[in-house]
Write a protein that holds these residues in place. Structure first.
Motif, PDB file in Angstrom:
ATOM      1  N   LEU A 250       0.821  -1.201   0.000  1.00 30.36           N
ATOM      2  CA  LEU A 250       0.000   0.000   0.000  1.00 30.36           C
ATOM      3  C   LEU A 250       0.864   1.265   0.000  1.00 30.36           C
ATOM      4  CD1 LEU A 250      -2.912   1.138   0.160  1.00 30.36           C
ATOM      5  CD2 LEU A 250      -2.652   1.128   2.643  1.00 30.36           C
ATOM      6  N   PHE A 251       1.904   1.268   0.845  1.00 32.37           N
ATOM      7  CA  PHE A 251       2.722   2.470   0.993  1.00 32.37           C
ATOM      8  C   PHE A 251       4.102   2.372   0.330  1.00 32.37           C
ATOM      9  CE2 PHE A 251       0.013   2.943   4.906  1.00 32.37           C
ATOM     10  CZ  PHE A 251      -0.649   4.076   4.477  1.00 32.37           C
ATOM     11  N   GLY A 252       4.492   1.179  -0.105  1.00 36.44           N
ATOM     12  CA  GLY A 252       5.858   1.011  -0.600  1.00 36.44           C
ATOM     13  C   GLY A 252       5.995   0.883  -2.089  1.00 36.44           C
ATOM     14  N   THR A 253       4.886   0.981  -2.828  1.00 31.99           N
ATOM     15  CA  THR A 253       4.966   0.853  -4.281  1.00 31.99           C
ATOM     16  C   THR A 253       4.528   2.151  -4.949  1.00 31.99           C
ATOM     17  OG1 THR A 253       2.787  -0.225  -4.227  1.00 31.99           O
ATOM     18  CG2 THR A 253       4.712  -1.660  -4.296  1.00 31.99           C
ATOM     19  N   HIS A 254       3.259   2.243  -5.311  1.00 31.04           N
ATOM     20  CA  HIS A 254       2.794   3.412  -6.064  1.00 31.04           C
ATOM     21  C   HIS A 254       2.811   4.686  -5.224  1.00 31.04           C
ATOM     22  CE1 HIS A 254       1.802   0.454  -9.002  1.00 31.04           C
ATOM     23  NE2 HIS A 254       0.929  -0.136  -8.201  1.00 31.04           N
ATOM     24  N   PHE A 255       2.563   4.575  -3.932  1.00 33.15           N
ATOM     25  CA  PHE A 255       2.659   5.728  -3.033  1.00 33.15           C
ATOM     26  C   PHE A 255       4.097   6.223  -2.982  1.00 33.15           C
ATOM     27  CE2 PHE A 255       3.011   7.442   1.381  1.00 33.15           C
ATOM     28  CZ  PHE A 255       2.058   8.448   1.296  1.00 33.15           C
ATOM     29  N   GLN A 256       5.030   5.290  -2.829  1.00 32.92           N
ATOM     30  CA  GLN A 256       6.455   5.633  -2.836  1.00 32.92           C
ATOM     31  C   GLN A 256       6.852   6.256  -4.176  1.00 32.92           C
ATOM     32  OE1 GLN A 256       9.245   5.141  -0.487  1.00 32.92           O
ATOM     33  NE2 GLN A 256      10.167   6.456  -2.040  1.00 32.92           N
ATOM     34  N   ASP A 257       6.428   5.634  -5.270  1.00 24.84           N
ATOM     35  CA  ASP A 257       6.772   6.132  -6.604  1.00 24.84           C
ATOM     36  C   ASP A 257       6.219   7.527  -6.844  1.00 24.84           C
ATOM     37  OD1 ASP A 257       8.102   3.782  -7.143  1.00 24.84           O
ATOM     38  OD2 ASP A 257       6.426   2.861  -8.219  1.00 24.84           O
ATOM     39  N   ALA A 258       5.056   7.827  -6.285  1.00 21.13           N
ATOM     40  CA  ALA A 258       4.459   9.149  -6.455  1.00 21.13           C
ATOM     41  C   ALA A 258       5.313  10.221  -5.783  1.00 21.13           C
ATOM     42  CB  ALA A 258       3.040   9.157  -5.885  1.00 21.13           C
ATOM     43  N   TRP A 259       5.872   9.901  -4.608  1.00 18.77           N
ATOM     44  CA  TRP A 259       6.795  10.834  -3.955  1.00 18.77           C
ATOM     45  C   TRP A 259       8.028  11.049  -4.836  1.00 18.77           C
ATOM     46  CZ3 TRP A 259       6.363  13.708   0.493  1.00 18.77           C
ATOM     47  CH2 TRP A 259       5.282  13.433   1.323  1.00 18.77           C
ATOM     48  N   ASP A 260       8.537   9.969  -5.413  1.00 19.34           N
ATOM     49  CA  ASP A 260       9.705  10.083  -6.297  1.00 19.34           C
ATOM     50  C   ASP A 260       9.377  10.938  -7.516  1.00 19.34           C
ATOM     51  OD1 ASP A 260      10.990   8.422  -4.512  1.00 19.34           O
ATOM     52  OD2 ASP A 260      10.720   6.613  -5.716  1.00 19.34           O
ATOM     53  N   ASP A 261       8.130  10.837  -8.012  1.00 12.55           N
ATOM     54  CA  ASP A 261       7.708  11.665  -9.139  1.00 12.55           C
ATOM     55  C   ASP A 261       7.819  13.148  -8.790  1.00 12.55           C
ATOM     56  OD1 ASP A 261       7.123   9.487 -10.716  1.00 12.55           O
ATOM     57  OD2 ASP A 261       4.958   9.529 -10.324  1.00 12.55           O
ATOM     58  N   LEU A 262       7.346  13.514  -7.597  1.00 11.87           N
ATOM     59  CA  LEU A 262       7.399  14.916  -7.186  1.00 11.87           C
ATOM     60  C   LEU A 262       8.834  15.419  -7.114  1.00 11.87           C
ATOM     61  CD1 LEU A 262       4.679  15.238  -4.363  1.00 11.87           C
ATOM     62  CD2 LEU A 262       4.431  15.507  -6.840  1.00 11.87           C
ATOM     63  N   GLU A 349      -2.530  17.105  -3.297  1.00 15.04           N
ATOM     64  CA  GLU A 349      -3.417  16.753  -4.410  1.00 15.04           C
ATOM     65  C   GLU A 349      -2.606  16.187  -5.575  1.00 15.04           C
ATOM     66  OE1 GLU A 349      -6.684  16.769  -4.683  1.00 15.04           O
ATOM     67  OE2 GLU A 349      -7.048  17.553  -2.668  1.00 15.04           O
ATOM     68  N   GLU A 350      -1.470  16.809  -5.852  1.00 15.87           N
ATOM     69  CA  GLU A 350      -0.600  16.328  -6.932  1.00 15.87           C
ATOM     70  C   GLU A 350      -0.090  14.924  -6.635  1.00 15.87           C
ATOM     71  OE1 GLU A 350       0.191  17.668  -9.811  1.00 15.87           O
ATOM     72  OE2 GLU A 350      -0.852  19.573  -9.563  1.00 15.87           O
ATOM     73  N   LEU A 351       0.277  14.688  -5.387  1.00 11.29           N
ATOM     74  CA  LEU A 351       0.816  13.381  -5.004  1.00 11.29           C
ATOM     75  C   LEU A 351      -0.219  12.281  -5.218  1.00 11.29           C
ATOM     76  CD1 LEU A 351       3.196  11.838  -3.424  1.00 11.29           C
ATOM     77  CD2 LEU A 351       1.661  12.023  -1.470  1.00 11.29           C
ATOM     78  N   PHE A 352      -1.416  12.482  -4.709  1.00  8.53           N
ATOM     79  CA  PHE A 352      -2.424  11.428  -4.795  1.00  8.53           C
ATOM     80  C   PHE A 352      -2.968  11.256  -6.211  1.00  8.53           C
ATOM     81  CE2 PHE A 352      -2.530  12.272  -0.176  1.00  8.53           C
ATOM     82  CZ  PHE A 352      -2.243  10.979   0.246  1.00  8.53           C
ATOM     83  N   LEU A 353      -2.865  12.302  -7.025  1.00  9.13           N
ATOM     84  CA  LEU A 353      -3.208  12.168  -8.434  1.00  9.13           C
ATOM     85  C   LEU A 353      -2.239  11.214  -9.127  1.00  9.13           C
ATOM     86  CD1 LEU A 353      -4.960  13.060 -10.838  1.00  9.13           C
ATOM     87  CD2 LEU A 353      -3.389  14.980 -11.171  1.00  9.13           C
ATOM     88  N   ARG A 354      -0.973  11.321  -8.759  1.00  9.99           N
ATOM     89  CA  ARG A 354       0.041  10.418  -9.332  1.00  9.99           C
ATOM     90  C   ARG A 354      -0.115   8.994  -8.798  1.00  9.99           C
ATOM     91  NH1 ARG A 354       1.255  15.306  -9.805  1.00  9.99           N
ATOM     92  NH2 ARG A 354       2.781  16.161 -11.281  1.00  9.99           N
ATOM     93  N   VAL A 355      -0.501   8.880  -7.518  1.00 13.84           N
ATOM     94  CA  VAL A 355      -0.802   7.546  -6.970  1.00 13.84           C
ATOM     95  C   VAL A 355      -1.917   6.905  -7.788  1.00 13.84           C
ATOM     96  CG1 VAL A 355      -1.726   6.278  -4.992  1.00 13.84           C
ATOM     97  CG2 VAL A 355      -0.067   8.111  -4.618  1.00 13.84           C
ATOM     98  N   GLU A 356      -2.948   7.669  -8.057  1.00 11.47           N
ATOM     99  CA  GLU A 356      -4.099   7.151  -8.809  1.00 11.47           C
ATOM    100  C   GLU A 356      -3.682   6.710 -10.216  1.00 11.47           C
ATOM    101  OE1 GLU A 356      -8.372   8.818 -10.552  1.00 11.47           O
ATOM    102  OE2 GLU A 356      -7.466   9.765  -8.781  1.00 11.47           O
ATOM    103  N   ARG A 357      -2.895   7.540 -10.897  1.00 12.49           N
ATOM    104  CA  ARG A 357      -2.471   7.206 -12.264  1.00 12.49           C
ATOM    105  C   ARG A 357      -1.594   5.965 -12.284  1.00 12.49           C
ATOM    106  NH1 ARG A 357      -0.681  13.346 -13.961  1.00 12.49           N
ATOM    107  NH2 ARG A 357      -2.777  14.179 -14.403  1.00 12.49           N
ATOM    108  N   ARG A 358      -0.659   5.888 -11.371  1.00 16.81           N
ATOM    109  CA  ARG A 358       0.247   4.734 -11.330  1.00 16.81           C
ATOM    110  C   ARG A 358      -0.521   3.451 -10.988  1.00 16.81           C
ATOM    111  NH1 ARG A 358       5.560   4.823 -11.362  1.00 16.81           N
ATOM    112  NH2 ARG A 358       6.682   6.799 -11.579  1.00 16.81           N
ATOM    113  N   ALA A 359      -1.428   3.557 -10.028  1.00 12.04           N
ATOM    114  CA  ALA A 359      -2.193   2.376  -9.632  1.00 12.04           C
ATOM    115  C   ALA A 359      -3.102   1.905 -10.765  1.00 12.04           C
ATOM    116  CB  ALA A 359      -3.013   2.688  -8.387  1.00 12.04           C
ATOM    117  N   ALA A 360      -3.670   2.850 -11.509  1.00 17.01           N
ATOM    118  CA  ALA A 360      -4.567   2.490 -12.606  1.00 17.01           C
ATOM    119  C   ALA A 360      -3.847   1.677 -13.684  1.00 17.01           C
ATOM    120  CB  ALA A 360      -5.174   3.744 -13.220  1.00 17.01           C
TER     121      ALA A 360
END
Length: 383
Positions: A250-262, A349-360
């Motif tokens: 939950l926190f170590g994949t797409h959530f982590q990657d979204a932080w790296d995106d920022l 908002e930007e972070l969770f938008l990226r989480v959503e895109r990566r997870a999709a």
């Protein structure tokens, strides 16, 4: 909250809460999976309640839900507890007592939303006769208790049943060495324990053990003799603490990657990312067993790993966009308050938008692999 705030451990207790309100990203609207998982364990809860010693019916029976959050799940479980105890009194030929239910969580919890979900018959100032006459037959006096369950919250020998689900994996603080750039346990490049170094993982494990010990010490004073505790938290099946199972995914994949995106997009610095860590540790059975036995106050009636299933509830499993939104909202509902405090609302908002895109883009894989396991413990006083 500005974008230059670093949430210190001192501030964490004041800030940490599930996302309040009734919006799309709120905990109230994103805790259906927890409700399903909790319901699947009701038979274990009732087994624990059967161990509770029934007291004089003239003395109120006191129930506490620790880590209640702000949705209907906590109300549903208190209903289960009260109704089961009423049946036990009636089966013994006794008139059921009055009931008190205390809903407890950290001060930042949205108690207002929670209390709005309580019908009038569960509030102070309503007589037992009025409670029994109500169409829903809810029969307890309700109150909120803000504070950390790692410390004392109630008078001595006051509580009959302590219940806590999906809360004890939240630590009282991120281990200080994990945030120290000079420490070998510094969690550089990561925002959670999953996939971290062994030294970092052991720091989290030590913090969990200290916190659970404090929890047990407090409850050992507050619980009545003959009382019982039913505890559920996220757990893992691996002996390796760096493998956090479902919590890690939950926190170590797409959530982590979204932080790296920022970071890569220049929206935040790498130092800003590295100064954020999710204070969550999914223990093993052995972790819990060792702490309980070391404390010595409680006997273990049951201690097992329970497969809870996916934390994602979707109407159309084949719709990757829906899966992505479900994962993003799940992450936001439990970590959004901390994220907003750390980087501000706009970047959150930007972070969770990226989480959503990566997870999709990994919808099918997420539904197959993202499975939660829970540590279930039923405890009573050691003889």
């Amino acid at each position: 909250m500005g974008d230059n705030v670093v949430v210190s451990n001192m501030e964490l207790e004041k800030l940490l809460s599930m996302k309040g309100g009734k919006g799309e990203g709120s905990y109230a609207n994103n805790s259906q999976a927890q409700a399903i998982h909790a319901k699947s364990m009701h038979h274990l809860l009732k087994e624990a309640l059967d161990e509770v010693q029934l007291q004089d019916p003239n003395i109120p029976f006191v129930v506490v839900d620790l880590g209640c959050s702000c949705g209907s799940n906590t109300i549903n479980v208190v209903d289960v507890i009260v109704n089961h105890i009423i049946k036990r009194y009636e089966a013994s030929g006794l008139e059921p007592p009055e009931f008190s239910a205390f809903f407890s969580d950290l001060p930042g919890n949205d108690f207002n939303t929670l209390f709005q979900l309580l019908p009038p018959s569960a509030n102070y100032g309503v007589s037992m006769e009025e409670c029994l006459a109500a169409s829903n037959h809810r029969a307890y006096f309700a109150a909120g208790v803000p504070g950390s369950f790692y410390r004392r919250l109630f008078p001595a020998r006051f509580i009959d049943v302590f219940h806590s689900t999906f809360s004890l994996h939240w630590l009282s603080q991120v281990p200080e060495c994990v945030m120290d750039m000079k420490s070998s346990a510094y969690n550089k490049g990561r925002v959670c324990i999953h996939g971290a170094s062994e030294i970092t993982a052991n720091a989290y494990r030590k913090q969990f053990r200290e916190d659970l010990a404090g929890f047990l010490r407090s409850r050992s004073v507050e619980l009545k003799r003959g009382g019982s505790m039913f505890l559920v938290c996220l757990g893992r099946t691996s002996v390796d603490p760096t493998d956090q199972g479902g919590a890690g995914l939950l926190f170590g994949t797409h959530f982590q990657d979204a932080w790296d995106d920022l970071v890569q997009e220049g929206l935040i610095t790498s130092e800003k990312r590295d100064s954020f860590n999710i204070p969550v540790y999914a223990p093993s059975l052995q972790d819990v067993k060792e702490v309980v036995e070391s404390d010595g106050s409680f006997a273990i009636n049951k201690l097992e790993v329970f497969k809870g299933g996916s934390p994602l509830v979707v109407n159309k499993p084949g719709d990757d966009k829906e899966v992505g939104k479900a994962l993003a909202n799940t992450c936001r509902s439990v970590s959004g308050v901390l994220v907003e405090a750390h980087i501000g609302v706009k970047l959150s908002e930007e972070l969770f938008l990226r989480v959503e895109r990566r997870a999709a883009s990994h919808g099918k894989e997420l539904l197959e692999k993202l499975q939660f396991f829970h540590i279930v413990a039923s405890l009573s006083f050691a003889l």
